[in-house]
Motif scaffolding. Structure first.
Motif, short mmCIF file in Angstrom:
data_model
loop_
_atom_site.label_atom_id
_atom_site.label_comp_id
_atom_site.label_asym_id
_atom_site.label_seq_id
_atom_site.Cartn_x
_atom_site.Cartn_y
_atom_site.Cartn_z
N LYS A 1 0.83 -1.21 0.00
CA LYS A 1 0.00 0.00 0.00
C LYS A 1 0.86 1.25 0.00
CE LYS A 1 -3.71 2.40 2.36
NZ LYS A 1 -4.75 2.37 3.38
N THR B 1 0.75 3.86 -2.95
CA THR B 1 0.32 5.23 -2.70
C THR B 1 1.31 6.25 -3.26
OG1 THR B 1 -0.80 4.47 -0.70
CG2 THR B 1 -0.47 6.83 -0.90
N LYS C 1 -6.14 6.62 -5.62
CA LYS C 1 -5.83 6.23 -4.25
C LYS C 1 -6.52 4.91 -3.87
CE LYS C 1 -6.28 8.37 -0.09
NZ LYS C 1 -7.10 9.21 0.70
N ASP C 2 -7.74 4.74 -4.32
CA ASP C 2 -8.50 3.54 -3.99
C ASP C 2 -8.49 2.51 -5.12
OD1 ASP C 2 -9.85 5.09 -5.77
OD2 ASP C 2 -11.76 5.06 -4.71
N ARG D 1 -11.13 -1.91 -8.23
CA ARG D 1 -12.10 -2.33 -7.23
C ARG D 1 -13.04 -3.37 -7.85
NH1 ARG D 1 -14.63 3.31 -6.02
NH2 ARG D 1 -14.83 2.95 -8.26
N LEU E 1 -7.53 -4.86 -3.52
CA LEU E 1 -8.44 -3.72 -3.69
C LEU E 1 -9.85 -4.15 -4.08
CD1 LEU E 1 -6.05 -1.25 -5.56
CD2 LEU E 1 -6.89 -1.03 -3.22
N LYS F 1 -12.54 -5.60 -1.05
CA LYS F 1 -13.12 -4.83 0.05
C LYS F 1 -14.62 -4.61 -0.14
CE LYS F 1 -8.86 -2.78 1.44
NZ LYS F 1 -7.86 -1.85 0.99
#
Ligand code: HEC
Length: 139
Positions: free
Chosen positions: A57, A61, A70-71, A90, A136, A139
């Protein structure tokens, strides 16, 4: 004298072509292959432990988020400025067709407008980033 010149002139192309093999282009070692064929079979030696994910991470980042977001959504500032098409990590479908080895290889060597990290990131760190971007979508 004339004959020597003519002779030299005639021989010139021969000499020129005879010189070519002295400096052959070594295609095998050329560093332009972005996805080495061994990549899909590279086995990830790093387990996605909390420690690995934390290191991944941190690197993500600072080195990837400006493009991949960022996500992981793919709307990083730089990607927007450069008008780059970046996938949403995601979504589990985004990386499902890539093996860990292929992802490793893309991070190390780059792809399209993305530059590789080889030389800047250590192998273990790249695997941590692989683990992190895989996480990622969970989640
Ligand atoms: C300059 C913006 C930029 C940066 C910085 C960047 N990438 Fe990319 N990345 C891209 C673009 C654009 C693509 C799509 C390349 C293509 O398919 O031509 C891509 C593709 C990928 C892919 C292949 C799967 C896909 O989405 O197409 C992975 C995996 C990836 N990036 C991970 C990373 C990681 C991890 C980092 C940080 C170490 C990183 N990237 C840094 C722009 C960037």
């Amino acid at each position: 004298m004339n004959r020597i010149l003519t002779c030299a002139f005639l021989l010139l192309p021969l000499c020129a072509s005879a010189q070519e093999p002295i400096n052959p282009v070594d295609k095998k070692s050329a560093p332009d292959s972005k996805a080495p064929s061994a990549a899909p079979k590279l086995v990830n030696p790093v387990k996605p432990t909390p420690n690995s994910l934390a290191i991944g991470k941190k690197a993500y980042t600072s080195d990837c988020a400006m493009c991949h977001g960022k996500d992981g959504a793919g709307a990083g500032e730089l990607a927007v400025t450069m008008n780059l098409k970046v996938r949403d990590y995601r979504d589990p479908a985004s990386l499902k067709d890539l093996t860990d080895g292929e992802i490793y290889s893309i991070i190390a060597n780059g792809k399209g407008q993305m530059t590789g990290e080889a030389g800047r990131m250590k192998a273990g760190q790249i695997w941590d980033v692989v683990n992190y971007i895989r996480s990622l979508s969970k989640k």
